[in-house]
Design an enzyme around this catalytic site. Structure first.
Site, PDB file in Angstrom:
ATOM      1  CD  GLU A  90      -3.166  -0.743   0.268  1.00  0.00           C
ATOM      2  OE1 GLU A  90      -3.094   0.260  -0.475  1.00  0.00           O
ATOM      3  OE2 GLU A  90      -4.135  -1.514   0.281  1.00  0.00           O
TER       4      GLU A  90
ATOM      5  CD  GLU B 218      -3.405  -7.201   2.922  1.00  0.00           C
ATOM      6  OE1 GLU B 218      -4.478  -6.668   3.263  1.00  0.00           O
ATOM      7  OE2 GLU B 218      -2.306  -6.620   2.958  1.00  0.00           O
TER       8      GLU B 218
HETATM    9  C1  IPT Z   1      -5.213  -3.702   3.750  1.00  0.00           C
HETATM   10  C2  IPT Z   1      -3.815  -3.551   4.285  1.00  0.00           C
HETATM   11  O1  IPT Z   1      -2.854  -3.955   3.371  1.00  0.00           O
HETATM   12  C3  IPT Z   1      -3.610  -4.332   5.530  1.00  0.00           C
HETATM   13  O2  IPT Z   1      -2.413  -3.890   6.112  1.00  0.00           O
HETATM   14  C4  IPT Z   1      -4.767  -4.157   6.468  1.00  0.00           C
HETATM   15  O3  IPT Z   1      -4.846  -2.821   6.817  1.00  0.00           O
HETATM   16  C5  IPT Z   1      -6.044  -4.544   5.799  1.00  0.00           C
HETATM   17  O4  IPT Z   1      -6.219  -3.754   4.684  1.00  0.00           O
HETATM   18  C6  IPT Z   1      -7.246  -4.323   6.671  1.00  0.00           C
HETATM   19  O5  IPT Z   1      -7.159  -4.937   7.893  1.00  0.00           O
HETATM   20  S1  IPT Z   1      -5.515  -2.274   2.791  1.00  0.00           S
HETATM   21  C7  IPT Z   1      -7.232  -2.060   2.597  1.00  0.00           C
HETATM   22  C8  IPT Z   1      -7.478  -0.674   2.123  1.00  0.00           C
HETATM   23  C9  IPT Z   1      -7.792  -3.002   1.608  1.00  0.00           C
END
Ligand code: IPT
Length: 978
Positions: free
Chosen positions: A418, A494
Site C-alpha cells: 500500500e 490478502e
Molecule cells: C489492507 C492492508 O494492506 C492491511 O495492512 C490491512 O490494513 C487490511 O487492509 C485491513 O485490515 S488495505 C485495505 C485498504 C484493503
C-alpha cells in the site's frame, strides 16, 4: 521548526539543531556498513540485550550530553532491550490503520516527538579487538554513540544496521548510547496497519563477524546446483559434507544428486563456509521458483499457496517477539495446514525465517515500506514517487534482500504494501532483479504490475478472482502492460479478512484456487489479533489509550486470539486447506492427494462409525500412498439412530511440527438416517373445551401442577394458566411460562443478532438498526385452544409498517411441540440477521450443554466448515467464542437435539443453538470482553436460520447464497424432560 522572525531556519532555536535536521532528512542513514546476510558465525559476539538505562523526553530538542561516557544516568529508569518503551510505562501505544498520526507534511514531524535515550555499559572481554555493532531493529530513527563518538544514525525500523565499532572500542569498560526518535522523515515510509511502537525492539550485538555470503542453490529433476558469493577479508570456501562437496570456491558451480527443499519436505543440508577469520554455518535448501505460461512453479511443479499474513505480535511485548512465540507461530501454521506466509508488512525477526526454512513454509518476504496515508490526500507527495526518497526506498529493498537472501523458504520478494505508485518502485525492482534473479517480485499496489512478476490483488471478490483464473480480467489501458500481466500467475496477497466472527467465503475461494492453474492461492488477512494486554479491558484496541486519531478494533482481525488460541476462523481454515480430500461412494472412499510434492505415506487412515454421536466401531484403512480408491469395511451395525462414518487422516509418526496422531484431514458421510420417532399420541390441551378466560391472572397464582414424567395428561385451566404435563401457558397472552416446572420467558420470535464486525463495517448493522430489528414489539392477536394451543402474534419494530406474523402452534404428546409459522408482512428488502426464537430460563439450573449436531465449534451458513456431526458437551462458558470486540458468536448449527438444565430440545429436523448468560442487547452493547457479566438468566436462541458472515469488514460481503431474506418459514421444535 521556525524562528519567530519569519525566516525559516532548521536549527535556529538551539545548538542541537543538527538533530532536527537529521530527523527530517531523506537520507536513510549515516556511518553505516554495507548490508549483509544474517549469518551464524563462530566469530566472537557479545550479546548486548538486557536492561539498559533509559530516559524518555517529550521532544527531540534535548541535549545529547548523555552520550558521554561519564554522564551520570543514576536517575534514569531501566528498560529491557529489546522492547518498546511505550509498553513499559513510558508513554502509551497508539493505533491507526491508514491515517498517519502526524500531519502529512514530509519530511517534517511535529515538535512533540517522543525521544528515548538509552545507555548501556559493557565490558570488553580481554584480548578483543575490532567489531561491529549490529542493531536488528529500532523504530523509527536511531543515532548511536560508542564511548562518546557518534557512529551514525539509521532508519528502516524493521531492518538491521551495522556500524564499525572498532576504532572506538576500549579495553574494559565501554559505554554505548543511543537516541531513538519516534517520528522522523522515515515515519512516512512506515504507515503499516498496526500499533505505533517505538524503541530498540530487536537484538543488539557486538560481533566480530564481517563476512557476507550469498548461496545460490537450485533444483532440477533430482539434481541440485550450488554456487556462492563471498565477501570477506581474505579467501574462503564452501563445503557440504553430506553431499561430498568440499572446498568449493566462490563463483564456481557444482551439481549433485539432492533431495529438493519444499515446504512439505523442508530438506536442508548443512553447509560450512570457511574464511580466514571466521567460519559460517548455513543450511542450504535446493529449490527453483519459476513461472511458466502464467503458472507459479516450484521445482517444476505448480505451487498452491495456502497462506496467511503475519505481523509480529505479542500481547505484552508488541513486535519485540521471542523465539518461543515465533516458533509457536510456525508450529500453529503447520498444524493448521497453512503452507505459506507473507511477512506483512516488513521483514520479520531473522529467526522467524530460519524456522520457516526448518519446518517448511513458503515465504513472501516484504520490504518495510508503506505510505498508505498519502491515499487520504489523493497521493499528493507520496514518497514512492518523490525522488528525494529514492535512496531511502532503495536502501530498504537492499537491506531486505541482503539480510534474507540465503533462505530457501523465501520464494518471492515484495517491494512493500500500500505505497501507491511511483518511480521509486522501479528503482527498487531493478536493483532486486539484478541482485537476485532467482526470485519473482511482488507488489500489489501497482495494478499495472509494471515492476513485478506476479499479479496480485487484495480482497477481490470471488467473481473477479474467477475471471482472472480464466484469464478474462478487464484489460489495462496499456496493451503492452496488459499482455505482460496476462502472462503472470495471480495471487491474493490478502483475502478473507479474519476480523471477529468469520471469515465467510473461504471454501469458495479455495475451490477457485484449486480449479484454475493460474491462481497460485492467497494469504488470509491476518494471522493474529493485535489486542494489547490491558488491566481493565483484558485486550486493548485503538482508542483505549486515548489516542485522538485511531481506527478502533480494526487492529483485532486475526485468526488467532491475542493469546494465540485459535479462533473458529483458523479451525475453518485448517479444514479448507486440508491436503487430503475424501469422496464417499457405495462401500468405498476415494482419497485424493492434495499435496503438491509428497504422497500420503506419512499418514495413516482411520474410519470411525458413530451412532447418534457414540462410537460403535473403528477400523484402519489401507489407502494407496498415491491416493485413490479404498474399500470400506462392513459398516453395518445393529443399533438404530443416525449413523455417521468419519474418516481421519493423521500423522503416522512424529513430525518436527506435530506428534503422531495429529489429525491432518477428515471427511464424513451419513450412513443411515435416524428412524422417525413414535409420536402418535397427542394429549388434548383443552379440557371441557373452555377457552382461556381473560382477567383471571394474578402474579400470585403462578405455579401450576407438576406432572409425573411420562404420565399421560390432559390440559388444565386454573389460576389464569393453562397447564399440560408440567408446562404452563399464560391463559391470556398465550406465552409459555413454565417448561416442565422450570419458569421460562419465551420462546418468542427474534430477528436480531449482536452485529459482527462484518455486519458493522459492511453496513448491514446500520440498516438493521434503522429498521429497528433490535427493538421488536410483540402483539398477540389471537389465542385459540383446541387440542392444542395456537397463538397468533404480530412482531414488528416501531415506526415502520413491516412486520412478521408469527403463529405458534403448541401441542403435547408427553413432550411439548412447537410449530412456528412465520410470514413476512410488507416489503422486506434487506437480509435479516436471523430467524428463530429466543427464550430464557433460570441460569443456575444450567451449566453443561450436550448436543447432537455440528460441533464442537460455532458455525454460520458460510463458516463452520470444520464443524462435524457428533455428540458434544460444553459448559455455557465454553460455548462463548471470546472475540476481543464482543459480537454475535457461539451458534451451533444443525443441532438434532440438545440437553441442558433437565430439558431436551429437539429440532424437527434440526435447529441452531446458542446459549448465553447475557442477552443479545447486552452482547451488542459490550465493547470489551470484561463488559460481559453473567446474569441470572440463561438466554437460549433456537434458530431456523442466520444471515451469512462474509468478510465485509474489508472485502466482499456475504455471497448471495448465504443471504437470509425474509420469507415464509416454519420452525419445528420439541421440548422434553431430559
Ligand atoms: C489492507 C492492508 O494492506 C492491511 O495492512 C490491512 O490494513 C487490511 O487492509 C485491513 O485490515 S488495505 C485495505 C485498504 C484493503
Amino acid at each position: 521548526m521556525s524562528s519567530t522572525t519569519g525566516e525559516t531556519v532548521t536549527n535556529g532555536l538551539d545548538p542541537l539543531g543538527s538533530i532536527e535536521m537529521d530527523l527530517e532528512t531523506f537520507t536513510p542513514g549515516s556511518g553505516r556498513l554495507e548490508p549483509r546476510a544474517a549469518l551464524r558465525s563462530d566469530a566472537p559476539a557479545l550479546d548486548l540485550n538486557g536492561t539498559w538505562r533509559f530516559r524518555l523526553s517529550p521532544t527531540a530538542n534535548v541535549p545529547d550530553d548523555f552520550a558521554r561516557p561519564g554522564y551520570d544516568d543514576s536517575g534514569w529508569a531501566g528498560l529491557p532491550v529489546p522492547s518498546h518503551w511505550n509498553l513499559h510505562g513510558h508513554g502509551a501505544p497508539a493505533y491507526t490503520n491508514v491515517s498517519y498520526p502526524i500531519p502529512v507534511d514530509p519530511p517534517h514531524v511535529p515538535d512533540d516527538n517522543p525521544t528515548g535515550d538509552y545507555r548501556r555499559v559493557f565490558d570488553l572481554p580481554e584480548g578483543w579487538t575490532g567489531g561491529r555493532l549490529r542493531f536488528e531493529g529500532a523504530e523509527s530513527f536511531a543515532r548511536v554513540w560508542l564511548n562518546g563518538h557518534e557512529l551514525g544514525f539509521s532508519t528502516g525500523s524493521r531492518l538491521p544496521v551495522e556500524y564499525d565499532a572498532g576504532p572506538h572500542l576500549r579495553p574494559g569498560r565501554n559505554v554505548l548510547a543511543a537516541r531513538v526518535h519516534q517520528w522522523s522523515a522515515a515515519t512516512y515510509l512506515e504507515d503499516q496497519d498496526m500499533w505505533w511502537l517505538p524503541g530498540i525492539f530487536r537484538d543488539v550485538t557486538l560481533t566480530r563477524s564481517t563476512a557476507d555470503v550469498f548461496v545460490r542453490a537450485s533444483y532440477h529433476d533430482g539434481r541440485g546446483t550450488l554456487s556462492f558469493e563471498l565477501n570477506a577479508a581474505g579467501p574462503g570456501t564452501l563445503s557440504v559434507p553430506e553431499l561430498g562437496i568440499d572446498a568449493l570456491e566462490p563463483g564456481t558451480e557444482v551439481t549433485a544428486d539432492v533431495e529438493p527443499w519444499t515446504a512439505e519436505t523442508p530438506r536442508l543440508y548443512d553447509a560450512v563456509v570457511t574464511c580466514q577469520e571466521e567460519t559460517l554455518r548455513l543450511r542450504v535448501g535446493f529449490r527453483t521458483i519459476s513461472i511458466e505460461d502464467g503458472v507459479l512453479l516450484a521445482n517444476g511443479r505448480p505451487l498452491l499457496l495456502k497462506g496467511v499474513n503475519r505481523h509480529e505480535f505479542h500481547p505484552e511485548r508488541g513486535r519485540a517477539v521471542t523465539y518461543e512465540s515465533m516458533r509457536e507461530d510456525v508450529l500453529l501454521m503447520k498444524r493448521h495446514n497453512v503452507n505459506a506466509v507473507r511477512t506483512s508488512h516488513y521483514p520479520p525477526h531473522p529467526d522467524f525465517l530460519d524456522l520457516c526454512d526448518e519446518l517448511g513454509l513458503w515465504v513472501i518476504d516484504e520490504c518495510d515500506l508503506e505510505t498508505h496515508g498519502f491515499g487520504q490526500v489523493a497521493w499528493r507527495g507520496n514518497p514512492t514517487d518523490d525522488p528525494r526518497y529514492a535512496d531511502a526506498l532503495l536502501d530498504r529493498m537492499r537491506r531486505t534482500v541482503e539480510r534474507d537472501k540465503n533462505h530457501p523458504s523465501i520464494i518471492i520478494w515484495s517491494l512493500g504494501n500500500e505505497a501507491g505508485v511511483g518511480r521509486n518502485l522501479a528503482v527498487m525492482a531493478d536493483w532486486a532483479r539484478e541482485r537476485d534473479p532467482s526470485r519473482p517480485l511482488h507488489y500489489e499496489g501497482d495494478r499495472s504490475c509494471a515492476h513485478t512478476d506476479v499479479y496480485s490483488l487484495m480482497y477481490a471478490p470471488h467473481a473477479e478472482v474467477e475471471a482472472i483464473g480464466r484469464r478474462e480480467e478487464e484489460p489495462l489501458d496499456d496493451p503492452g502492460l496488459d499482455a505482460r500481466r496476462r502472462r503472470m500467475p495471480f495471487l491474493l496477497c490478502e483475502y478473507a479478512h479474519a476480523m471477529g466472527n468469520g471469515p465467510g467465503g473461504l471454501a469458495e475461494y479455495q475451490e477457485l484456487f484449486e480449479r484454475y492453474p493460474r491462481l497460485a492461492g492467497g494469504f488470509v488477512w491476518e494471522w493474529i489479533d493485535h489486542g494489547l494486554a490491558h488491566p481493565e479491558h483484558k485486550y486493548a484496541y485503538g482508542g483505549d489509550y486515548g489516542e485522538p486519531v485511531h481506527d478502533s478494533n480494526f487492529v483485532v482481525d486475526g485468526l488467532l486470539f491475542p493469546d494465540r488460541t485459535p479462533s473458529p476462523g483458523l479451525i475453518d481454515l485448517k479444514k479448507v486447506f486440508e491436503p487430503v480430500g475424501f469422496e464417499f461412494g457405495d462401500g468405498v472412499v476415494q482419497v485424493v492427494n492434495g499435496y503438491d510434492f509428497t504422497d500420503l505415506s506419512h499418514l495413516r487412515f482411520v474410519a470411525i462409525v458413530q451412532v447418534e454421536g457414540e462410537t460403535v466401531a473403528e477400523h484402519r484403512l489401507d489407502v494407496p500412498t498415491a491416493g485413490g480408491e479404498c474399500k470400506l469395511p462392513d459398516l453395518d451395525g445393529g443399533r438404530g439412530g443416525e449413523r455417521w462414518l468419519t474418516v481421519r487422516a493423521e500423522l503416522a509418526a512424529d513430525q518436527p511440527w506435530a506428534a503422531a496422531g495429529h489429525e491432518v484431514a477428515w471427511g464424513q458421510a451419513l450412513l443411515t438416517h435416524a428412524l422417525p420417532r413414535d409420536r402418535d399420541v397427542t394429549v388434548p390441551f383443552a379440557c371441557g373445551g373452555g377457552g382461556p378466560a381473560a382477567g383471571e391472572l394474578t402474579a400470585g397464582e403462578l405455579g401450576g401442577a407438576e406432572l409425573v414424567a411420562g404420565e399421560p395428561a390432559g390440559g388444565e385451566l386454573a389460576g389464569g394458566e393453562l397447564t399440560v404435563g408440567g408446562c404452563a401457558f399464560d391463559a391470556v397472552t398465550g406465552w409459555l411460562v413454565r417448561l416442565f416446572g422450570v419458569p421460562v420467558e419465551g420462546p418468542r420470535l427474534d430477528l436480531w443478532r449482536a452485529p459482527t464486525d462484518n455486519d458493522r463495517y459492511g453496513g448491514l448493522d446500520g440498516r438493521w438498526r434503522a429498521l429497528g430489528l433490535h427493538r421488536l414489539t410483540h402483539r398477540v392477536d389471537e389465542v385459540t385452544l383446541d387440542d392444542g394451543l395456537t397463538v397468533r402474534a404480530r412482531v414488528a419494530p416501531a415506526a415502520t409498517d413491516l412486520g412478521m406474523v408469527a403463529t405458534y402452534r403448541w401441542t403435547f404428546d408427553g413432550g411439548l411441540r412447537l410449530v412456528l409459522d412465520i410470514e413476512p408482512d410488507g416489503e422486506w428488502r434487506d437480509p435479516i440477521p436471523r430467524l428463530g426464537v429466543t427464550m430464557s430460563l433460570p441460569g443456575a439450573a444450567v451449566d453443561e450443554v450436550t448436543w447432537f449436531g455440528l460441533g464442537p465449534g460455532e458455525a454460520y451458513p458460510d463458516t463452520g466448515l470444520a464443524a462435524r456431526v457428533g455428540r458434544w458437551s460444553a459448559t455455557v462458558e465454553q460455548m462463548q467464542t471470546p472475540y476481543v470486540y464482543p459480537q454475535e458468536n457461539g451458534h451451533r448449527a444443525e443441532v438434532r437435539w440438545a440437553e441442558l438444565g433437565g430439558i431436551r430440545v429437539s429440532g424437527e429436523p434440526t435447529f441452531g443453538l446458542t446459549a448465553r448468560r447475557w442477552s443479545t442487547g447486552e452482547l451488542a452493547a459490550a465493547r470489551h470482553r470484561p463488559d460481559l457479566v453473567p446474569g441470572d438468566r440463561l438466554h437460549l436462541h433456537l434458530d431456523l436460520a442466520h444471515q451469512g458472515i462474509g468478510t465485509a469488514s474489508c472485502g466482499p460481503g456475504t455471497l448471495p447464497a448465504y443471504d437470509l431474506l425474509a420469507r415464509r418459514a416454519t420452525l419445528r421444535l420439541r421440548f422434553d424432560r431430559a
